[in-house]
Write a protein that holds these residues in place. Structure first.
Motif, PDB file in Angstrom:
ATOM      1  N   THR A  73      53.880  42.307  38.431  1.00  5.82           N
ATOM      2  CA  THR A  73      54.066  42.813  39.590  1.00  5.82           C
ATOM      3  C   THR A  73      55.509  42.789  39.720  1.00  5.82           C
ATOM      4  O   THR A  73      56.135  42.127  39.255  1.00  5.82           O
ATOM      5  CB  THR A  73      53.455  41.793  40.440  1.00  5.82           C
ATOM      6  OG1 THR A  73      52.276  41.509  40.040  1.00  5.82           O
ATOM      7  CG2 THR A  73      53.892  41.828  41.695  1.00  5.82           C
ATOM      8  N   GLY A  74      56.243  42.215  39.965  1.00  7.49           N
ATOM      9  CA  GLY A  74      57.149  43.178  40.237  1.00  7.49           C
ATOM     10  C   GLY A  74      56.644  44.002  41.282  1.00  7.49           C
ATOM     11  O   GLY A  74      56.337  43.582  42.324  1.00  7.49           O
ATOM     12  N   PRO A 132      55.965  45.400  44.387  1.00 14.70           N
ATOM     13  CA  PRO A 132      55.802  43.968  44.197  1.00 14.70           C
ATOM     14  C   PRO A 132      56.985  43.214  44.788  1.00 14.70           C
ATOM     15  O   PRO A 132      58.075  43.753  44.908  1.00 14.70           O
ATOM     16  CB  PRO A 132      55.767  43.805  42.691  1.00 14.70           C
ATOM     17  CG  PRO A 132      56.549  44.951  42.192  1.00 14.70           C
ATOM     18  CD  PRO A 132      56.350  46.078  43.171  1.00 14.70           C
ATOM     19  N   THR A 157      57.962  50.929  43.792  1.00 16.54           N
ATOM     20  CA  THR A 157      56.531  50.912  43.468  1.00 16.54           C
ATOM     21  C   THR A 157      56.275  51.386  42.048  1.00 16.54           C
ATOM     22  O   THR A 157      55.264  51.045  41.446  1.00 16.54           O
ATOM     23  CB  THR A 157      55.729  51.793  44.436  1.00 16.54           C
ATOM     24  OG1 THR A 157      56.279  53.107  44.442  1.00 16.54           O
ATOM     25  CG2 THR A 157      55.772  51.220  45.833  1.00 16.54           C
ATOM     26  N   ALA A 177      52.508  48.099  38.396  1.00 18.42           N
ATOM     27  CA  ALA A 177      53.165  46.800  38.475  1.00 18.42           C
ATOM     28  C   ALA A 177      52.115  45.717  38.400  1.00 18.42           C
ATOM     29  O   ALA A 177      50.965  45.912  38.779  1.00 18.42           O
ATOM     30  CB  ALA A 177      53.951  46.682  39.782  1.00 18.42           C
ATOM     31  N   GLN A 187      51.796  41.050  38.099  1.00 18.73           N
ATOM     32  CA  GLN A 187      52.425  39.738  38.059  1.00 18.73           C
ATOM     33  C   GLN A 187      51.478  38.747  37.405  1.00 18.73           C
ATOM     34  O   GLN A 187      50.262  38.880  37.510  1.00 18.73           O
ATOM     35  CB  GLN A 187      52.762  39.236  39.479  1.00 18.73           C
ATOM     36  CG  GLN A 187      54.022  39.839  40.055  1.00 18.73           C
ATOM     37  CD  GLN A 187      54.337  39.296  41.442  1.00 18.73           C
ATOM     38  OE1 GLN A 187      53.431  38.985  42.205  1.00 18.73           O
ATOM     39  NE2 GLN A 187      55.600  39.211  41.768  1.00 18.73           N
ATOM     40  N   THR A 223      56.986  39.262  36.220  1.00 13.95           N
ATOM     41  CA  THR A 223      56.681  40.456  36.997  1.00 13.95           C
ATOM     42  C   THR A 223      57.135  41.676  36.209  1.00 13.95           C
ATOM     43  O   THR A 223      58.276  41.730  35.741  1.00 13.95           O
ATOM     44  CB  THR A 223      57.400  40.429  38.360  1.00 13.95           C
ATOM     45  OG1 THR A 223      56.955  39.290  39.093  1.00 13.95           O
ATOM     46  CG2 THR A 223      57.101  41.684  39.166  1.00 13.95           C
ATOM     47  N   LEU A 271      57.436  45.866  36.399  1.00 12.26           N
ATOM     48  CA  LEU A 271      57.404  47.094  37.200  1.00 12.26           C
ATOM     49  C   LEU A 271      57.637  48.268  36.264  1.00 12.26           C
ATOM     50  O   LEU A 271      58.734  48.458  35.742  1.00 12.26           O
ATOM     51  CB  LEU A 271      58.480  47.061  38.285  1.00 12.26           C
ATOM     52  CG  LEU A 271      58.694  48.358  39.071  1.00 12.26           C
ATOM     53  CD1 LEU A 271      57.431  48.759  39.817  1.00 12.26           C
ATOM     54  CD2 LEU A 271      59.858  48.222  40.039  1.00 12.26           C
ATOM     55  N   TYR A 272      56.582  49.029  36.021  1.00 10.95           N
ATOM     56  CA  TYR A 272      56.622  50.132  35.058  1.00 10.95           C
ATOM     57  C   TYR A 272      56.950  51.435  35.769  1.00 10.95           C
ATOM     58  O   TYR A 272      56.177  51.903  36.618  1.00 10.95           O
ATOM     59  CB  TYR A 272      55.268  50.222  34.353  1.00 10.95           C
ATOM     60  CG  TYR A 272      55.138  51.317  33.336  1.00 10.95           C
ATOM     61  CD1 TYR A 272      55.769  51.223  32.099  1.00 10.95           C
ATOM     62  CD2 TYR A 272      54.352  52.441  33.600  1.00 10.95           C
ATOM     63  CE1 TYR A 272      55.628  52.228  31.150  1.00 10.95           C
ATOM     64  CE2 TYR A 272      54.212  53.447  32.653  1.00 10.95           C
ATOM     65  CZ  TYR A 272      54.850  53.332  31.427  1.00 10.95           C
ATOM     66  OH  TYR A 272      54.701  54.327  30.498  1.00 10.95           O
ATOM     67  N   GLU A 273      58.093  52.020  35.430  1.00 10.06           N
ATOM     68  CA  GLU A 273      58.495  53.284  36.055  1.00 10.06           C
ATOM     69  C   GLU A 273      57.929  54.486  35.300  1.00 10.06           C
ATOM     70  O   GLU A 273      57.820  55.570  35.857  1.00 10.06           O
ATOM     71  CB  GLU A 273      60.021  53.385  36.106  1.00 10.06           C
ATOM     72  CG  GLU A 273      60.690  52.362  37.028  1.00 10.06           C
ATOM     73  CD  GLU A 273      60.497  52.677  38.502  1.00 10.06           C
ATOM     74  OE1 GLU A 273      60.049  53.792  38.831  1.00 10.06           O
ATOM     75  OE2 GLU A 273      60.799  51.798  39.332  1.00 10.06           O
ATOM     76  N   THR A 292      60.994  50.046  32.187  1.00 10.88           N
ATOM     77  CA  THR A 292      60.314  48.917  32.820  1.00 10.88           C
ATOM     78  C   THR A 292      61.312  47.894  33.339  1.00 10.88           C
ATOM     79  O   THR A 292      62.270  47.553  32.650  1.00 10.88           O
ATOM     80  CB  THR A 292      59.363  48.212  31.828  1.00 10.88           C
ATOM     81  OG1 THR A 292      58.453  49.163  31.288  1.00 10.88           O
ATOM     82  CG2 THR A 292      58.581  47.100  32.497  1.00 10.88           C
ATOM     83  N   ASN A 312      61.707  44.022  34.254  1.00 13.10           N
ATOM     84  CA  ASN A 312      61.027  42.840  33.736  1.00 13.10           C
ATOM     85  C   ASN A 312      61.700  41.587  34.299  1.00 13.10           C
ATOM     86  O   ASN A 312      62.882  41.357  34.067  1.00 13.10           O
ATOM     87  CB  ASN A 312      61.124  42.870  32.202  1.00 13.10           C
ATOM     88  CG  ASN A 312      60.264  41.821  31.515  1.00 13.10           C
ATOM     89  OD1 ASN A 312      59.668  40.971  32.155  1.00 13.10           O
ATOM     90  ND2 ASN A 312      60.214  41.884  30.196  1.00 13.10           N
TER      91      ASN A 312
END
Length: 289
Positions: free
Chosen positions: A65-66, A126, A147, A151, A153, A169, A171-173, A246, A248
């Motif tokens: 998450t993130g 996240p 967002t 994402a 966690q 966490t 967070l995948y863009e 991403t 991280n």
């Protein structure tokens, strides 16, 4: 009279066949034009940056998450189906994208479980651990990137006084290969988070920050101490990377009496080694390198 009608019919038949042939040819040309414009999968411009609503490619998030599940939205996090194949529209992070637990600092003491087993998808943006402790958030210019497309966690450790915990966490863009805009989005969030850590004393009065990674490195590392109510303080070892598409974060922290040394002394690999371990799984699984 029958002979006249037959003759008239014979004279007009070639014209009718000519018209039919012309109509069929026009339809074929129109069809070819449509295929050329859109492609068989109606993909459009393949070089454009992926839209927010699009789901990751099959080689991207798959089981898990993130922030953001390759678009999280507000709501309770759901346990990830780690290791399962993801169908179109799934927003989970693949099991193989998480750091090897043996590479998390203090593993010799805590024997961390594999992050994929405890991973939860995040709906919406996240909250990174650094933001929770520093009471900070992404700047208005970057908030819409928070967002991403997915994402998740993963939290490890029982917590409690003088016990260390670890949380990663992701967070995948999106896949950065079709468009450099995806990598730019991830790096924009990374840069914002880095500045939030540096400014932690402004958003969390009494906090201290010691940046431990080189300023020009492709990762960020810092040790942050944040006072808590009741005379306690949280000591956080923060690691941030952004390999292309991403964001991280690896956060390792403990809570104890302010000014006192943790019961379990901090022992960790070099910052660069931790950052490398964080990104190697992403490189292999998401081709994010």
């Amino acid at each position: 009279m029958r002979t006249d009608r037959t003759a008239r019919t014979d004279r007009t038949a070639p014209v009718d066949r000519t018209v039919a042939t012309a109509v069929a040819a026009a339809a074929a040309i129109a069809c070819l034009g449509t295929l050329s414009a859109c492609g068989p999968d109606n993909g459009g411009d393949q070089n454009a940056a992926p839209g927010k609503a699009a789901s990751p490619a099959a080689t991207s998030p798959a089981g898990g998450t993130g922030a953001g599940a390759p678009q999280p939205s507000a709501g309770a996090a759901k346990p990830s189906a780690a290791g399962s194949a993801s169908a179109a529209g799934t927003r989970d992070i693949p099991a193989g994208a998480w750091i090897d637990p043996r590479s998390i600092p203090l593993d010799a003491t805590y024997h961390w479980p594999a992050p994929a087993g405890a991973a939860k998808s995040v709906a919406g943006a996240p909250t990174f651990k650094l933001q929770e402790l520093c009471h900070s958030k992404l700047s208005p210019d970057t908030a819409d990137l928070g967002t991403g497309r997915a994402a998740a966690q993963s939290l490890a450790g029982a917590g409690g006084p003088d016990r260390w915990q670890a949380q990663q966490t992701l967070l995948y863009e999106g896949d950065p290969r079709p468009s450099s805009g995806v990598a730019q989005s991830a790096h924009a969030v990374f840069s914002d988070l880095r500045e939030e850590v540096k400014a932690c004393a402004k958003t969390a009065p009494g906090a201290t920050v010691k940046v431990t990674g080189p300023e020009n490195a492709d990762y960020f590392a810092a040790t942050v101490t944040v006072p808590q109510a009741g005379g306690n303080a949280v000591t956080l070892h923060e690691y941030l990377t952004a390999p292309d598409g991403t964001v991280n974060e690896l956060a390792v922290w403990t809570t104890g009496k302010s000014g006192a040394q943790p019961r379990v002394p901090w022992v960790g690999p070099a910052d660069a080694d931790v950052a490398k371990a964080m990104d190697s799984a992403l490189c292999t699984t998401l081709k994010d390198c």
